[in-house]
Design an enzyme around this catalytic site. Structure first.
Site, PDB file in Angstrom:
ATOM      1  N   ARG A 103      26.066  44.249  48.307  1.00  0.00           N
ATOM      2  CA  ARG A 103      26.749  42.969  48.545  1.00  0.00           C
ATOM      3  C   ARG A 103      27.890  43.232  49.525  1.00  0.00           C
ATOM      4  NH1 ARG A 103      31.492  40.544  45.761  1.00  0.00           N
ATOM      5  NH2 ARG A 103      31.472  38.345  46.271  1.00  0.00           N
ATOM      6  N   TYR A 321      37.615  40.769  35.969  1.00  0.00           N
ATOM      7  CA  TYR A 321      38.516  41.927  35.904  1.00  0.00           C
ATOM      8  C   TYR A 321      39.335  41.998  34.620  1.00  0.00           C
ATOM      9  CZ  TYR A 321      37.193  43.042  40.653  1.00  0.00           C
ATOM     10  OH  TYR A 321      36.457  43.400  41.752  1.00  0.00           O
TER      11      TYR A 321
HETATM   12  C1  FCB Z   1      38.728  40.698  43.946  1.00  0.00           C
HETATM   13  C2  FCB Z   1      38.320  40.638  45.407  1.00  0.00           C
HETATM   14  C3  FCB Z   1      37.945  41.968  45.994  1.00  0.00           C
HETATM   15  C4  FCB Z   1      38.816  43.088  45.479  1.00  0.00           C
HETATM   16  C5  FCB Z   1      38.912  43.048  43.974  1.00  0.00           C
HETATM   17  C6  FCB Z   1      39.738  44.163  43.386  1.00  0.00           C
HETATM   18  O1  FCB Z   1      39.570  39.637  43.658  1.00  0.00           O
HETATM   19  O2  FCB Z   1      37.233  39.766  45.570  1.00  0.00           O
HETATM   20  O3  FCB Z   1      37.976  41.855  47.385  1.00  0.00           O
HETATM   21  O4  FCB Z   1      40.047  43.054  46.089  1.00  0.00           O
HETATM   22  O5  FCB Z   1      39.457  41.822  43.572  1.00  0.00           O
END
Ligand code: FCB
Length: 478
Positions: A103, A321
């Site tokens: 990707r 995350y």
């Molecule tokens: C997300 C982004 C990516 C990267 C990760 C850690 O928000 O899409 O580009 O920075 O965080």
């Protein structure tokens, strides 16, 4: 991003591949469905470098990173991982990882230096070579059309708060698909429109660095509109799989008080439902519209927009995350991402954190996937980003022993698998990121890669987590 930015399946829109996914007794029994997509992800400005080569125009991230004080250490993406020149080596690394999909995003200003009009042939050729090289090594390209590097000329004309940007995006998307569509199956329109809108225009931590709450809300709408227009254009031209990627967080109240529960409702609206509802239900949530009514009207939402925005998707990409825990607090007056809810405070729970200061919460991934699946009529899901920054070190024997990253991924893979056993139609998983790279406002200080990059020499080293990931992709399980 920085830290402060931060039943049974109800869907009928797709066949479920997951009915046969059995619950494992332990991790060693975790097996993913046949054909499950394993990938890695990157983004153009974070890895490519070569910002002034072959006719590329400037993007808002070039301007922003070259503005003193905006990026930690004054870092810029001028060179980054030099992926523009080193992509053959990087594709070999992907082959070593055994991934089926890569990707990556296209830099719009490489293709349309001014964001409109004729295509820059040399820019298109680069992506054409990249796609061919991937296919030669048995890796499928998964294209994201926009991962935040807006042509500067379009920002100069007003940027995403202006409706015209949405139209320009759809034109660009259609033009690119005509050139690469014979070889690219998967098209993601936008990556994380939340970041583009609210980090870019509300708290200004990301390019273009504006701090105008109402503009951020208009930007969010025009990003969605651009997505919808592009999705329709791509479909009409015969694109096979069209989707979008959103970043989602479970949002919990810190206590059971009515004020904290209301804070959680508001942040969930501004973070998750502001995108999920228009995309999957064709309407903005009533409570969110009410919350925002003192900040911005709805004049920018034209009749018919929501029908365009809710054009059916072939897949929904979810980036995960961490989780937000919030309580009602007091306004600070500083520019905030949380337009109209500046008073809300974000609470840490004391869990172990990554180097980003993000609490490690694999259950939040399970919760996010099952929530989308149960509450919305969602298409098949992909985790299009998940991963972790840690302070890696290269030991004298040339290895990177990043056990914390391996363990982070293992726990998140297991959480995703749990969602599969509960009927969620999850089709794939992309680790963020293939390479250590330019982590936006934090520059090169945060390393997310499965591959370590020495930014002086551009030497790549597959980290221990990368060796382990290769075993996962080959076993299709843990
Ligand atoms: C997300 C982004 C990516 C990267 C990760 C850690 O928000 O899409 O580009 O920075 O965080």
């Amino acid at each position: 991003m920085t830290s402060d930015q931060q039943s049974s399946a109800s869907s009928t829109s797709s066949t479920t591949t997951s009915a046969t996914v059995a619950a494992p007794r332990d991790l060693s029994e975790v097996r993913f469905p046949e054909g499950f997509v394993w990938g890695t992800a990157t983004a153009s400005y974070q890895v490519e470098g070569a910002v002034a080569e072959d006719g590329r125009g400037p993007s808002i991230w070039d301007t922003f990173s070259h503005t003193p004080g905006k990026v930690l250490g004054g870092d810029t993406g001028d060179v980054a991982d030099d992926h523009y020149h080193r992509y053959p080596e990087d594709i070999s690394l992907m082959a070593d990882l055994g991934i089926s999909h890569y990707r990556f995003s296209l830099a719009w200003p490489r293709i349309q230096p001014e964001g409109r009009g004729q295509l820059n042939g040399a820019g298109v050729d680069f992506y054409s070579r990249l796609v061919d090289s991937l296919l030669e090594r048995g890796v499928q390209p998964w294209v994201t059309l926009y991962h935040w590097d807006l042509p500067q000329a379009l920002e100069d004309a007003g940027g995403w708060p202006e409706r015209d940007t949405a139209e320009r995006f759809a034109e660009y998307a259609a033009a690119v698909q005509q050139r690469l569509g014979d070889r690219v199956t998967n098209w993601t329109t936008l990556n994380e429109p939340w970041c583009s809108a609210f980090l870019g225009y509300a708290n200004g931590v990301h390019a273009p660095g504006r701090t105008e709450g109402p503009a951020a809300v208009r930007a969010a709408h025009h990003l969605l509109l651009g997505h919808g227009l592009a999705a329709r254009a791509l479909r009409e031209q015969g694109a096979e799989e069209v989707g979008i990627t959103v970043n989602l967080y479970p949002v919990d109240p810190a206590t059971d008080s009515a004020a904290d529960r209301d804070a959680a409702r508001r942040i969930d609206g501004l973070m998750n439902r502001v995108f999920l509802d228009p995309l999957l239900r064709g309407a903005y949530p009533d409570d969110l519209v009410k919350d925002l009514s003192s900040v911005v009207g709805t004049d920018h939402v034209h009749e018919g927009d929501l029908a365009v925005i809710s054009t059916p998707l072939d897949f929904l990409g979810v980036n995960y995350y961490s989780r937000h825990v919030v309580r009602a607090g007091t306004a600070t007056g500083a520019p905030s991402t949380w337009v109209g809810s500046e008073d809300v405070e974000f609470v840490k729970r004391g869990l172990p954190q990554t180097a980003m200061g993000w609490e490690i919460d694999p259950d939040g991934l399970h919760e996010t996937l099952t929530r989308v699946w149960r509450e919305y009529d969602a298409p098949p899901l992909y985790v299009t980003e998940n991963g972790a920054a840690f302070d890696d070190e290269v030991t004298p024997d040339g290895r990177v022993r990043d056990e914390p990253r391996r363990s982070y991924l293992e726990r998140h893979f297991a959480a995703a698998h749990r969602a599969l056993t509960e009927g969620v139609d999850l089709r794939g998983y992309f680790v963020w990121s293939l390479l250590d790279n330019f982590e936006w406002a934090l520059g090169y200080s945060k390393r997310f890669g499965l591959v370590h990059v020495d930014f002086e020499t551009q030497r790549r080293i597959l980290k221990d987590s990368g060796h382990w990931y290769a075993e996962v992709t080959r076993a299709n399980g843990l």
